[in-house]
Design an enzyme around this catalytic site. Sequence first.
Site, PDB file in Angstrom:
ATOM      1  CB  THR A 134      -0.897  -0.027   1.258  1.00  0.00           C
ATOM      2  OG1 THR A 134      -1.434   1.265   1.495  1.00  0.00           O
ATOM      3  CG2 THR A 134      -0.103  -0.392   2.510  1.00  0.00           C
ATOM      4  CG  ASP A 135      -1.163   4.996  -0.926  1.00  0.00           C
ATOM      5  OD1 ASP A 135      -1.707   4.353  -0.009  1.00  0.00           O
ATOM      6  OD2 ASP A 135      -1.760   5.877  -1.587  1.00  0.00           O
ATOM      7  CD  GLU A 136      -3.524   3.331   4.244  1.00  0.00           C
ATOM      8  OE1 GLU A 136      -3.461   3.344   5.476  1.00  0.00           O
ATOM      9  OE2 GLU A 136      -4.555   3.060   3.608  1.00  0.00           O
ATOM     10  CE1 TYR A 160      -3.280  -2.674   5.776  1.00  0.00           C
ATOM     11  CE2 TYR A 160      -3.270  -0.316   5.299  1.00  0.00           C
ATOM     12  CZ  TYR A 160      -3.285  -1.643   4.857  1.00  0.00           C
ATOM     13  OH  TYR A 160      -3.300  -1.909   3.502  1.00  0.00           O
ATOM     14  CE  LYS A 164       0.138  -4.627   3.031  1.00  0.00           C
ATOM     15  NZ  LYS A 164      -0.267  -5.976   2.497  1.00  0.00           N
TER      16      LYS A 164
END
Length: 372
Positions: A134-136, A160, A164
Amino acid sequence: MSNLLVTGGAGFIGANFVHYWMENYPQDKVVVLDALTYAGNKANLEPVAKHPNFYFCHGNICDTPLVETLLKEHRIDTLVHFAAESHVDRSITGPDAFIETNIIGTHSLLKAAKKIWLDEGLNKENHRFHHVSTDEVYGTLGPNDPAFSETTPYAPNSPYSASKAASDHLVRAYHHTYGLQTTISNCSNNYGPYHFPEKLIPLVITNILQDKPLPIYGDGKQIRDWLYVEDHARGIDLVLKKGRVGECYNIGGINEWANIDIVKLICELMNEEFARNPSLAEKYPNATKAQQGQAEELITFVTDRAGHDRRYAIDPRKSNGELSYQPQESFETGIRKTLSWYLDNEIWWSAVMDGSYQDWIATQYAQEVTKA
Ligand code: NAD
Ligand code: TYD
């Protein structure tokens, strides 16, 4: 011809990826490994359930011996790893499951892949471990910051995104240390069919249909970069075909929206749909605000999410250039398709919230792979 193991294939993006893959490469074998958590649903795989090259295994990615058996028995050459706990709000109230699945689970897959592909030599020269991220992991952006590129330093802010980020690092390390043939894609927020209605877009759509409040966290001016889910599948396909081993690719479509604007847009489109199609009022008798053309009256500002990231944005130049990646769906077309899908699939979204559909769909599968 390829043999794929797709983890998390009963979830939102995994299921859309499996549909995409079996439609475009029907000769390939696809084995889905999924623990069927609250977010995983066999109904999401119904369109491919009867395909002769489709197999389903109900199991956990943390079960390393099971993964080894699947890799061997199905002679897997490509592992596409979607399985994860994926909801930021849940990671705030219960981070343990995120550590277990996203970090320990990813490591379990890496260990199994190393053992079967490198140590035992099955598909030693020609295998791929693709990790869906993810970009997060890059953290948050200010209003004028440049978008996230593949060289932006990791700065995850939620349990989260931290889990990741840890899994991305493990994948990188297994390539660097052992020579496992890995790739990673970091994608922006997805939307589309089969999106679990705890996430913003499907939550807003289904709440309008039930005349429930549309909760906006804080001032609603947080920005996300939205991509139609099939365009994510297309991006992963290109990474598998043209991506360089050991590399990361950002996937996105330059489509930034403030949350409040997206919620207002969905309200507007829903009002229009109800005005255009009178049968919707019969189908959704509770949707009184949408029937009156006033869905936006359901908007309710609520307490902000703890540690809420202000802005995400993907710089897709590497995947645009190296992979010739371009999304096919505009936001206008993608959001209309999504809305239609939810309007046509009340049976799906009402059931995933109560779980009864899962009992029914469990009887629909011909090729269940049982635990080894
Ligand atoms: P999801 O929550 O809808 O689905 C996750 C799937 O993984 C479910 O089917 C669940 O049953 C399965 N799963 C969970 N724990 C498991 C375990 N221990 N063993 C086996 N299966 C397990 O998630 P999603 O939105 O489809 O996201 C898929 C992947 O894409 C995730 O890795 C996520 O981090 C990443 N991603 C998501 C987005 C997004 O906008 N949703 C954006 C970029 C990247
Ligand atoms: P979400 O769909 O949970 O994705 P993510 O947190 O991974 O980006 O949320 C998208 C944005 O919408 C995020 O800024 C949080 C916000 N949001 C709300 O304002 N209200 C809601 O009820 C939800 C679920 C999210």
